[in-house]
Design an enzyme around this catalytic site. Structure first.
Site, PDB file in Angstrom:
ATOM      1  N   CYS A 106      29.553 -55.619 -11.529  1.00 41.74           N
ATOM      2  CA  CYS A 106      29.977 -56.934 -11.440  1.00 41.74           C
ATOM      3  C   CYS A 106      29.728 -58.035 -10.396  1.00 41.74           C
ATOM      4  O   CYS A 106      29.761 -58.050  -9.457  1.00 41.74           O
ATOM      5  CB  CYS A 106      31.737 -57.671 -10.997  1.00 41.74           C
ATOM      6  SG  CYS A 106      32.489 -58.995 -11.795  1.00 41.74           S
ATOM      7  N   VAL A 118      37.961 -58.588 -12.148  1.00 34.90           N
ATOM      8  CA  VAL A 118      37.606 -58.893 -10.119  1.00 34.90           C
ATOM      9  C   VAL A 118      36.541 -60.163 -10.219  1.00 34.90           C
ATOM     10  O   VAL A 118      36.079 -59.837 -10.788  1.00 34.90           O
ATOM     11  CB  VAL A 118      36.789 -57.455  -9.709  1.00 34.90           C
ATOM     12  CG1 VAL A 118      37.669 -56.135 -10.061  1.00 34.90           C
ATOM     13  CG2 VAL A 118      35.725 -57.200 -11.020  1.00 34.90           C
ATOM     14  N   GLU A 163      39.932 -65.300  -8.483  1.00 27.63           N
ATOM     15  CA  GLU A 163      38.823 -66.224  -9.198  1.00 27.63           C
ATOM     16  C   GLU A 163      37.562 -66.529  -8.201  1.00 27.63           C
ATOM     17  O   GLU A 163      38.074 -66.874  -7.241  1.00 27.63           O
ATOM     18  CB  GLU A 163      39.066 -67.953  -9.585  1.00 27.63           C
ATOM     19  CG  GLU A 163      39.844 -67.419 -10.793  1.00 27.63           C
ATOM     20  CD  GLU A 163      39.115 -66.786 -11.723  1.00 27.63           C
ATOM     21  OE1 GLU A 163      38.055 -67.683 -12.035  1.00 27.63           O
ATOM     22  OE2 GLU A 163      39.891 -66.610 -13.136  1.00 27.63           O
ATOM     23  N   SER A 164      36.411 -65.529  -8.407  1.00 30.57           N
ATOM     24  CA  SER A 164      35.710 -65.565  -7.540  1.00 30.57           C
ATOM     25  C   SER A 164      35.361 -67.579  -6.851  1.00 30.57           C
ATOM     26  O   SER A 164      34.932 -67.132  -5.452  1.00 30.57           O
ATOM     27  CB  SER A 164      34.093 -65.363  -7.986  1.00 30.57           C
ATOM     28  OG  SER A 164      33.929 -66.110  -8.720  1.00 30.57           O
TER      29      SER A 164
HETATM   30  N1  LIG Z   1      36.258 -66.165 -14.123  1.00 30.82           N
HETATM   31  C1  LIG Z   1      36.161 -64.759 -13.124  1.00 30.82           C
HETATM   32  C2  LIG Z   1      35.779 -63.675 -13.876  1.00 30.82           C
HETATM   33  C3  LIG Z   1      35.298 -62.374 -13.317  1.00 30.82           C
HETATM   34  C4  LIG Z   1      35.238 -61.289 -14.886  1.00 30.82           C
HETATM   35  O1  LIG Z   1      34.815 -62.156 -15.508  1.00 30.82           O
HETATM   36  N2  LIG Z   1      35.435 -60.279 -13.878  1.00 30.82           N
HETATM   37  C5  LIG Z   1      34.444 -59.111 -14.130  1.00 30.82           C
HETATM   38  C6  LIG Z   1      34.570 -57.536 -14.155  1.00 30.82           C
HETATM   39  S1  LIG Z   1      32.167 -58.704 -14.214  1.00 30.82           S
HETATM   40  C7  LIG Z   1      36.125 -58.354 -15.439  1.00 30.82           C
HETATM   41  O2  LIG Z   1      36.594 -58.214 -14.192  1.00 30.82           O
HETATM   42  N3  LIG Z   1      36.627 -58.371 -16.348  1.00 30.82           N
HETATM   43  C8  LIG Z   1      37.942 -57.300 -16.533  1.00 30.82           C
HETATM   44  C9  LIG Z   1      38.282 -57.739 -17.891  1.00 30.82           C
HETATM   45  O3  LIG Z   1      37.902 -58.551 -17.676  1.00 30.82           O
HETATM   46  O4  LIG Z   1      39.626 -56.786 -17.900  1.00 30.82           O
HETATM   47  C10 LIG Z   1      35.362 -64.828 -11.632  1.00 30.82           C
HETATM   48  O5  LIG Z   1      35.238 -65.633 -11.589  1.00 30.82           O
HETATM   49  O6  LIG Z   1      36.284 -64.016 -10.374  1.00 30.82           O
END
Ligand SMILES: N[C@@H](CCC(=O)N[C@@H](CS)C(=O)NCC(=O)O)C(=O)O
Length: 220
Positions: free
Chosen positions: A15, A55, A67-68
């Site tokens: 990720c 994550v 939220e990163s």
């Molecule tokens: N806006 C979120 C995006 C985080 C994100 O998209 N994480 C993905 C992995 S890269 C995730 O956990 N996806 C799992 C899902 O959507 O079920 C951030 O910035 O933390």
């Protein structure tokens, strides 16, 4: 919360949003632990602390932050050195380009997972256009986004560039970068904070991710 809080970052190995948090932690030399979970079978304890099932989640003495971009802001408020610029206007600009990076990561993800040539080409072109727009914002001074100083905005673009390099080296996919942007990418990928922000076998993890998606990119 103080600088002595116990930090645990919950991660998927592939990720880029986790990776930006790791880069910020590394750049600030903060002690933390990393817990990788399986994205296909997230444990119940993770579902309980991640409202969107995504994550990264950063546990600060057990309190979950998600939220990163928010995690980065928190880290920057608590742990020196400050990686945002000093003036409100510049800080706001950097936040906006951090947001833009998240959009570009979405385009990159769509390119990597597109099932057919049309979807792949659309996502690749959108990513390329985004990179060209980003290029106009880079300081004329090398090497980072805003010149000599490394900022949070640099943390977030490094994962994008790391994937672009892998795509070029392993899959022959080249998105042309300007000289200025190539210098930025090279400088970021040479940093220890960036090199150590992924697992040792990241290229294999990335290849497995692409294989599991079975998209157009591995069939070209
Ligand atoms: N806006 C979120 C995006 C985080 C994100 O998209 N994480 C993905 C992995 S890269 C995730 O956990 N996806 C799992 C899902 O959507 O079920 C951030 O910035 O933390």
């Amino acid at each position: 919360m103080s600088q002595s809080a116990k930090l645990e970052l919950i991660s998927f190995k592939v990720c880029p949003f986790v990776q930006r948090s790791v880069i910020a932690l590394n750049a600030k030399r903060v002690t933390y632990t990393l817990t990788h979970i399986n994205p296909h079978e997230p444990p119940d304890w993770f579902k309980a602390i991640s409202p969107l099932g995504k994550v990264p989640v950063l546990l600060v003495d057990g309190t979950p932050l998600f939220e990163s971009a928010v995690i980065l802001e928190y880290l920057d408020e608590v742990y020196p050195p400050a990686l945002h610029p000093a003036t409100p206007l510049e800080r706001a600009q950097h936040r906006a380009w951090i947001e833009f990076c998240s959009e570009l990561l979405g385009r990159q993800f769509r390119m990597l997972t597109a099932k057919d040539e049309t979807g792949f080409n659309e996502a690749r072109d959108a990513l390329q256009q985004g990179l060209q727009r980003l290029d106009t914002m880079l300081s004329p001074e090398l090497p980072y986004f805003a010149g000599q100083a490394f900022h949070l905005v640099d943390c977030v673009y490094a994962p994008l560039f790391m994937r672009l390099i892998l795509l070029k080296q392993e899959y022959g996919l080249e998105l042309p970068l300007s000289k200025r942007m190539q210098a930025w990418s090279d400088a970021l990928l040479a940093l220890d904070a960036v090199k150590t922000s992924v697992v040792d076998d990241f290229s294999t993890v990335f290849a497995n991710f692409l294989a599991a998606n079975d998209g157009y990119i591995i069939k070209r």
